[in-house]
Design a protein around this motif. Structure first.
Motif, mmCIF file in Angstrom:
data_model
loop_
_atom_site.group_PDB
_atom_site.id
_atom_site.type_symbol
_atom_site.label_atom_id
_atom_site.label_comp_id
_atom_site.label_asym_id
_atom_site.label_seq_id
_atom_site.Cartn_x
_atom_site.Cartn_y
_atom_site.Cartn_z
ATOM 1 N N TYR A 82 0.932 -1.197 -0.097
ATOM 2 C CA TYR A 82 0.086 0.040 0.169
ATOM 3 C C TYR A 82 0.982 1.209 -0.043
ATOM 4 C CZ TYR A 82 -3.758 3.171 1.088
ATOM 5 O OH TYR A 82 -4.675 4.307 0.940
ATOM 6 N N GLY A 83 2.019 1.212 0.792
ATOM 7 C CA GLY A 83 2.989 2.314 0.801
ATOM 8 C C GLY A 83 3.163 2.644 -0.779
ATOM 9 N N TYR B 19 1.878 1.613 -3.563
ATOM 10 C CA TYR B 19 0.668 2.218 -4.166
ATOM 11 C C TYR B 19 0.567 3.977 -4.102
ATOM 12 C CZ TYR B 19 -3.971 3.188 -5.194
ATOM 13 O OH TYR B 19 -5.317 3.661 -5.678
ATOM 14 N N GLN B 20 0.759 4.250 -2.667
ATOM 15 C CA GLN B 20 0.627 5.502 -2.410
ATOM 16 C C GLN B 20 1.752 6.367 -3.401
ATOM 17 O OE1 GLN B 20 0.952 5.452 1.747
ATOM 18 N NE2 GLN B 20 -1.085 6.236 1.926
ATOM 19 N N GLU B 21 3.004 5.796 -3.335
ATOM 20 C CA GLU B 21 4.049 6.495 -3.936
ATOM 21 C C GLU B 21 3.981 6.674 -5.689
ATOM 22 O OE1 GLU B 21 7.850 8.019 -5.022
ATOM 23 O OE2 GLU B 21 6.821 7.908 -3.067
ATOM 24 N N LEU C 209 -1.822 9.665 -3.506
ATOM 25 C CA LEU C 209 -2.528 9.503 -2.252
ATOM 26 C C LEU C 209 -4.006 9.424 -2.615
ATOM 27 C CD1 LEU C 209 -0.633 12.034 -0.001
ATOM 28 C CD2 LEU C 209 -0.453 9.387 -0.063
ATOM 29 N N ASP D 185 -6.542 9.996 2.184
ATOM 30 C CA ASP D 185 -5.404 10.189 2.840
ATOM 31 C C ASP D 185 -4.888 11.449 2.486
ATOM 32 O OD1 ASP D 185 -4.562 7.715 4.139
ATOM 33 O OD2 ASP D 185 -4.039 6.856 2.185
ATOM 34 N N TRP E 80 5.678 14.126 -0.874
ATOM 35 C CA TRP E 80 4.640 13.656 -0.038
ATOM 36 C C TRP E 80 5.883 12.405 0.687
ATOM 37 C CZ3 TRP E 80 1.443 16.143 2.855
ATOM 38 C CH2 TRP E 80 0.522 17.076 2.069
ATOM 39 N N LYS F 107 5.431 8.979 2.774
ATOM 40 C CA LYS F 107 4.320 7.890 2.882
ATOM 41 C C LYS F 107 4.032 7.151 4.149
ATOM 42 C CE LYS F 107 3.926 9.010 -1.617
ATOM 43 N NZ LYS F 107 4.797 9.747 -1.765
ATOM 44 N N SER G 76 1.433 4.569 4.500
ATOM 45 C CA SER G 76 0.694 3.258 4.281
ATOM 46 C C SER G 76 -0.410 3.377 5.269
ATOM 47 C CB SER G 76 1.675 2.242 4.436
ATOM 48 O OG SER G 76 0.715 0.900 4.041
#
Length: 484
Positions: free
Chosen positions: A195-196, A198-200, A204, A208, A228, A230, A232
């Motif tokens: 998930y981290g 994915y955020q990268e 976001l 989030d 940003w 991260k 997760s």
């Protein structure tokens, strides 16, 4: 106790006085919560409806309960952000821990089983140090420099460590339970890493981003160098980075162990993805953990050829990343972690430490629990330490419990490592030795991280750590080769 609950809930399906009273109370409480708190109250009701049966089962099956708490504590921050509701999940976790602990106490008192106490060891060095450390923190109530409100708030964390440690002794009964524990938290680390990542690379999600931009202070903490950091599923980038570093260390070391190729592949892939996700957290302390873990791992395995090859490859990889022509922001931040004198924030921390030294010298037992930092302003307003940023776990302990408390905490951590290293050399089972090596290296690196991070014992890492404390002395009992 367990037999009675099983009979009332499972056999009789709550078709009894206990069931009637329970459902009636739930109905009244539900009506009151919805009337006063609306959506938040509804979410709390849903948590109770789902959580109550689970909580009862955790009393019956402590291993299930402990592992479930690790899973749940990983995602509770994500749930609150997704619902945009600040739900006090931590209180629920503490309540379940108390229920499990109460069930253990009642069983020890009323059970007629001859082996009812066989799972516990209260006289081993780690248990003794846990008890001594807990007793010292409890005695801080008499610290004349402290505040009653600060001590009461700190009491919750004190009891959580003690209770979770006792429960963890009940969780591990054989090597299979250790395998389950390790596979679970490595699997959780893998999900958190994904998930981290994915955020990268994707970005976001709206909830989030809404949470990250809620306050100016949070934006300044999370938005660094035009990017940003991260976090997760976890509460902040710092604990995310530390958890990823901790998990990747264990994953890589276990991938060298005598497991099946499928399991070794799982450990290596999880370790690699957690390592990748760690860079996106922007937590420089996590970067430093990796070489520390390599050093301690090499030292305890210095006679093995495989270890020497691993050490050489690790050094080469570090040199390539540090000196190579890579200028991505995570890589640049990684390099800055090994140049602390050039870091303005580190220089500010050193200045603050020098400024507070006179207070430390004049308070050998500290200023009292919860008197420093932001929580000090909240629970101990007007205290000389209130608002002072510890910026370090060691400094926080030194400020609030004095050099006496710092020595006790260092003695506890040293005891954990000493017992683990001693048992590592004593045991003969190669799988258990691999677990010992992974736990020793990861815990050593995490304990050193306290120099730069205020609190390494946040969810879910704290529950994993308490389990490792128990395993450091208990795993050698599962060494079949030695016992044969």
């Amino acid at each position: 106790m367990k037999e009675w609950l099983f009979e009332k809930i499972i056999d009789e399906k709550l078709n009894n006085l206990f069931g009637l009273v329970t459902l009636l109370l739930l109905s009244v409480v539900s009506a009151v919560l919805i009337a006063f708190w609306g959506m938040k109250g509804g979410a709390m009701i849903l948590s109770v409806v789902i959580g109550a049966p689970i909580a009862i089962y955790t009393i019956i099956n402590n291993q299930f309960g402990y592992l479930l708490l690790i899973v749940f504590s990983t995602f509770m921050g994500f749930i609150s952000r997704a619902l945009s509701v600040n739900i006090p999940f931590g209180v629920g976790i503490d309540l379940i821990l108390v229920l499990m602990f109460s069930g253990i106490i009642l069983e020890q008192i009323f059970s007629n089983k001859e082996d009812k106490g066989k799972d516990f060891s209260l006289t081993n060095p780690i248990s003794v140090m846990i008890f001594v450390w807990t007793a010292y923190l409890l005695l801080q109530v008499f610290n004349p420099a402290g505040t009653p409100a600060g001590w009461m708030f700190g009491l919750r964390n004190i009891l959580r460590v003690f209770v979770a440690f006792i429960i963890a002794q009940r969780v591990f009964k054989d090597l299979k339970s250790v395998d389950t524990f390790v596979s679970l938290f490595i699997g959780i680390g893998l999900v958190v890493a994904l998930y981290g990542i994915y955020q990268e690379f994707v970005g976001l999600p709206a909830f989030d981003l809404k949470w990250a931009t809620a306050t100016e202070e949070r934006i300044n903490l999370l938005f660094i160098q035009g990017k940003w950091r991260k976090w997760s599923f976890l509460s902040d980038p710092a604990i995310f980075g530390l958890f990823m570093a901790f998990g990747s260390i264990i994953g890589f070391i276990l991938s060298l162990g005598p497991f099946s190729w499928k399991k070794r592949s799982f450990f290596f892939a999880s370790g690699f993805l957690m390592l990748l996700a760690m860079f996106f957290s922007g937590t420089r302390t996590a970067y430093v953990m990796l070489p520390l873990a390599v050093v301690i791992y090499v030292l305890i395995n210095i006679t093995k050829v495989k270890t020497l090859i691993f050490a050489i490859l690790s050094v080469m990889l570090f040199l390539v990343v540090y000196f190579g022509p890579f200028y991505a922001k995570p890589i640049v931040r990684f390099r800055s972690a090994f140049n602390p004198t050039e870091d303005a924030s580190m220089n500010l921390r050193d200045f603050n430490r020098q400024r507070i030294q006179p207070y430390i010298h004049s308070h050998p037992i500290g200023g009292g629990l919860t008197t420093s930092g932001v929580y000090g302003e909240r629970f101990s307003p007007g205290h000389p330490l209130a608002g002072f940023p510890p910026d370090s776990g060691f400094m926080k302990v030194l400020l609030e419990t004095g050099w006496v408390g710092l020595l006790l905490m260092l003695a506890l951590y040293s005891t954990v490592l000493a017992v683990g290293i001693s048992n590592y050399y004593k045991c003969e089972d190669p799988i258990i030795k691999s677990y010992y090596a992974a736990f020793i290296a990861s815990f050593f690196a995490l304990s050193i991280a306290l120099y730069a991070k205020e609190n390494i014992e946040q969810f879910p890492q704290n529950l994993i750590l308490y389990g490792i404390f128990v395993l450091m002395y208990k795993m050698q009992k599962f060494d079949v080769k030695k016992l044969a």
